[in-house]
Design a protein around this motif. Sequence first.
Motif, PDB file in Angstrom:
ATOM      1  N   GLY A 107       0.813  -1.215   0.000  1.00  0.00           N
ATOM      2  CA  GLY A 107       0.000   0.000   0.000  1.00  0.00           C
ATOM      3  C   GLY A 107       0.848   1.267   0.000  1.00  0.00           C
ATOM      4  N   GLN A 142      -6.741  -3.060   3.755  1.00  0.00           N
ATOM      5  CA  GLN A 142      -6.059  -1.773   3.631  1.00  0.00           C
ATOM      6  C   GLN A 142      -6.820  -0.840   2.695  1.00  0.00           C
ATOM      7  OE1 GLN A 142      -1.859  -2.221   2.965  1.00  0.00           O
ATOM      8  NE2 GLN A 142      -1.471  -0.046   3.177  1.00  0.00           N
ATOM      9  N   ASP A 152      -6.310  -3.911   8.830  1.00  0.00           N
ATOM     10  CA  ASP A 152      -5.109  -3.511   8.085  1.00  0.00           C
ATOM     11  C   ASP A 152      -5.235  -2.021   7.773  1.00  0.00           C
ATOM     12  OD1 ASP A 152      -2.809  -3.276   6.641  1.00  0.00           O
ATOM     13  OD2 ASP A 152      -3.267  -4.858   5.191  1.00  0.00           O
ATOM     14  N   GLU A 153      -4.666  -1.199   8.613  1.00  0.00           N
ATOM     15  CA  GLU A 153      -4.745   0.263   8.484  1.00  0.00           C
ATOM     16  C   GLU A 153      -6.186   0.731   8.303  1.00  0.00           C
ATOM     17  OE1 GLU A 153      -1.725   2.197   6.176  1.00  0.00           O
ATOM     18  OE2 GLU A 153      -0.521   0.388   6.172  1.00  0.00           O
ATOM     19  N   SER A 182       0.847  -6.520   5.396  1.00  0.00           N
ATOM     20  CA  SER A 182      -0.371  -6.933   4.689  1.00  0.00           C
ATOM     21  C   SER A 182      -0.251  -8.365   4.191  1.00  0.00           C
ATOM     22  CB  SER A 182      -0.660  -6.001   3.514  1.00  0.00           C
ATOM     23  OG  SER A 182      -0.924  -4.705   3.986  1.00  0.00           O
TER      24      SER A 182
HETATM   25 MG   LIG Z   1       0.116  -2.983   3.858  1.00  0.00          MG
END
Ligand SMILES: [Mg+2]
Lengths: 308, 276
Positions: free
Chosen positions: A175, B89, B166-167, B45
């Motif tokens: 990400g 995420q 996840d975030e 992740s």
């Molecule tokens: Mg990640």
Amino acid sequence: MPINFSHVFFTYNPKSPFQSNALKDINITLPEHRFVALVGRTGSGKSTFVQLINALLSPTDGYVKIGDYINHPEKAKKAPKDLSKEQKKAWKAEQKRIQQKHKSKDIKALRKHVGLVFQFPEYQLFEETVEKDVAFGPKNFGDSKEEALKKAHQALEEVGLDSSFFTRSPFDLSGGEKRKVAIAGILATSPEVLIVDEPTAGLDPAAAKDAMALFQKIEQAGTSVFLVTHDMDLVAQYADEVIVLENGQVVKQCPPSELFGQDLTQYSLQNPHVFDFALRLEKRGLKLNTASLRNVDDLANAIMEAKK
Amino acid sequence: MNIIEVEHLKYAYDKNSKPAVDDVSFTIPAGKYVTLIGHNGSGKSTLAKLLSGLITHYEGKISLFGQPIEKADNAAIYALRKKMGFVFQNPDNQFVGSTVRDDIAFGLENRQVPHEEMDGFIHTYAKKVGMEDYLDQSPENLSGGQKQRVAIAGVLAMHPELVLYDEATSMLDPVGKRDILDITFHLREENPNLTVLSITHDVEEAFRSDYVLVLNAGKLVLEGTPAEVFSHTEELKKIHLDAPFFLSLKAALKAKGMEIPDEIDTEEKLEEFLCR
Ligand SMILES: [Mg+2]
Ligand SMILES: Nc1ncnc2c1ncn2[C@@H]1O[C@H](COP(=O)(O)OP(=O)(O)OP(=O)(O)O)[C@@H](O)[C@H]1O
Ligand SMILES: Nc1ncnc2c1ncn2[C@@H]1O[C@H](COP(=O)(O)OP(=O)(O)OP(=O)(O)O)[C@@H](O)[C@H]1O
Ligand SMILES: [Mg+2]
């Protein structure tokens, strides 16, 4: 480049059950060559606001003037009923001129000058390799393939992605790595106005610091920077000016030190850590000088001063 | 009981590339709020994908709720997954319903809430995350932070016993973020066995958690209570991490010559100490 919003409304999916009035009568002149932070509750209209500046969206009503470019509503406006025949004709001609502008080369020129990094990097990435993705912008704006690649490599190094990333697919990245590619893609075009929509979301603390330092450097070299963020610590640390959006309207435009230090929960915001802590000390009777409070070091200095 | 047990877990996306998760072992007991931190690309992740079953071929062992999943049959895995809620995420990868209402309903159906009670529950969860006015909106028509709020509501509605974020709050406004953390902490008061594994770049969240795991380049390099982990200031800096506000301030004051005793180990205590 002067940017000015005049009676700007923006409505998503008008006249449908999904209608959403994202911006309501925005009138604002944005400062030039400054570091400006845009803050506000989730859904307050920040992403919509910035997309009007590079004409990814057009107002439903009103207009945004960005340098010479005027971002008008896409749909021609109906003439008011009480016009004479001549006046009606002139109205129509003007509307037609405005409509054609949307399809003209002007919009490409605008985007060359106004670069926007999206809130979700996934919406921005599309090429098969990282370097091609970042080189797309410069190439699109007229650079040769070699020149564009050179700029791409430089921008990628600047955001902390080394050559091992250049030929990888942008979709097979973590990400934060995607976020870095998206930032590099805009930096490579060296815009006059740089807009970054939550650029530090998903970045690790060191990468976030580096990105902010990079934006600051770019701003000091003469670019106007607009930062959409939920991180008030960053606002305190970097911004010259802060704009608060609430429910589709601008409710504040001031230096950060003027905003911070009061109760901000009405905007779903909180004070930066340094202000929050200073406030708590003040409540207990320790008076601090918060005028130029930007980071932890300033706070420590203010405390040492007060304890003398 | 250990809710998550991972032994010598290893996974590489390509045969030729460096493993994204590299010989990682840890255990998470029931009822703990554990944060997983690490630099971009450190493998967080990927680890989440391994635990959630999105990646199925790997080296090493994973046990969930005391059951080694390599040995479990499909029915057993299905039963396990129903006890777990994931928030990914990117919330766009999360939504299953065409409206916010459907999306939350999906979590409820999953735990077989009777039809007539559905609406009430949907409102409760939408309200918890402040999205009760958007029930008929399509999730793709929401702002970034609104998407995250809905994703969280959908997962909480499942009443999971293990939550994996996840975030999940990376795009929430400050009050929204605090609310979600409070809701999550609060849920543990209702269900002391609720276990949370939260991947985050927010060192303040990590500082508030029960236990912290630190990844660096696919390897678990540090773990312990927040106080233990964040005492390694220099090591953390080297691997792109930062100290929470309280520790940064304490260090800055000390550097300027203030003497602060060790027992001052929270923001509140420091506040009081400074105002003495
Ligand atoms: Mg990640
Ligand atoms: N594609 C869309 N279709 C319909 N409504 C939308 C769409 N995108 C945003 N909205 C709505 O418009 C309003 C403003 O959204 P916007 O994305 O500008 O908010 P934001 O301030 O950027 O929020 P966040 O901090 O969560 O990113 C919100 O109420 C949102 O639900
Ligand atoms: N689909 C994929 N294909 C190939 N490599 C991948 C893929 N997804 C991630 N990687 C690589 O695996 C490594 C670990 O990625 P992962 O997404 O687990 O990191 P992360 O810790 O979650 O990072 P972030 O904080 O940026 O989200 C990185 O080097 C990344 O480039
Ligand atoms: Mg937004």
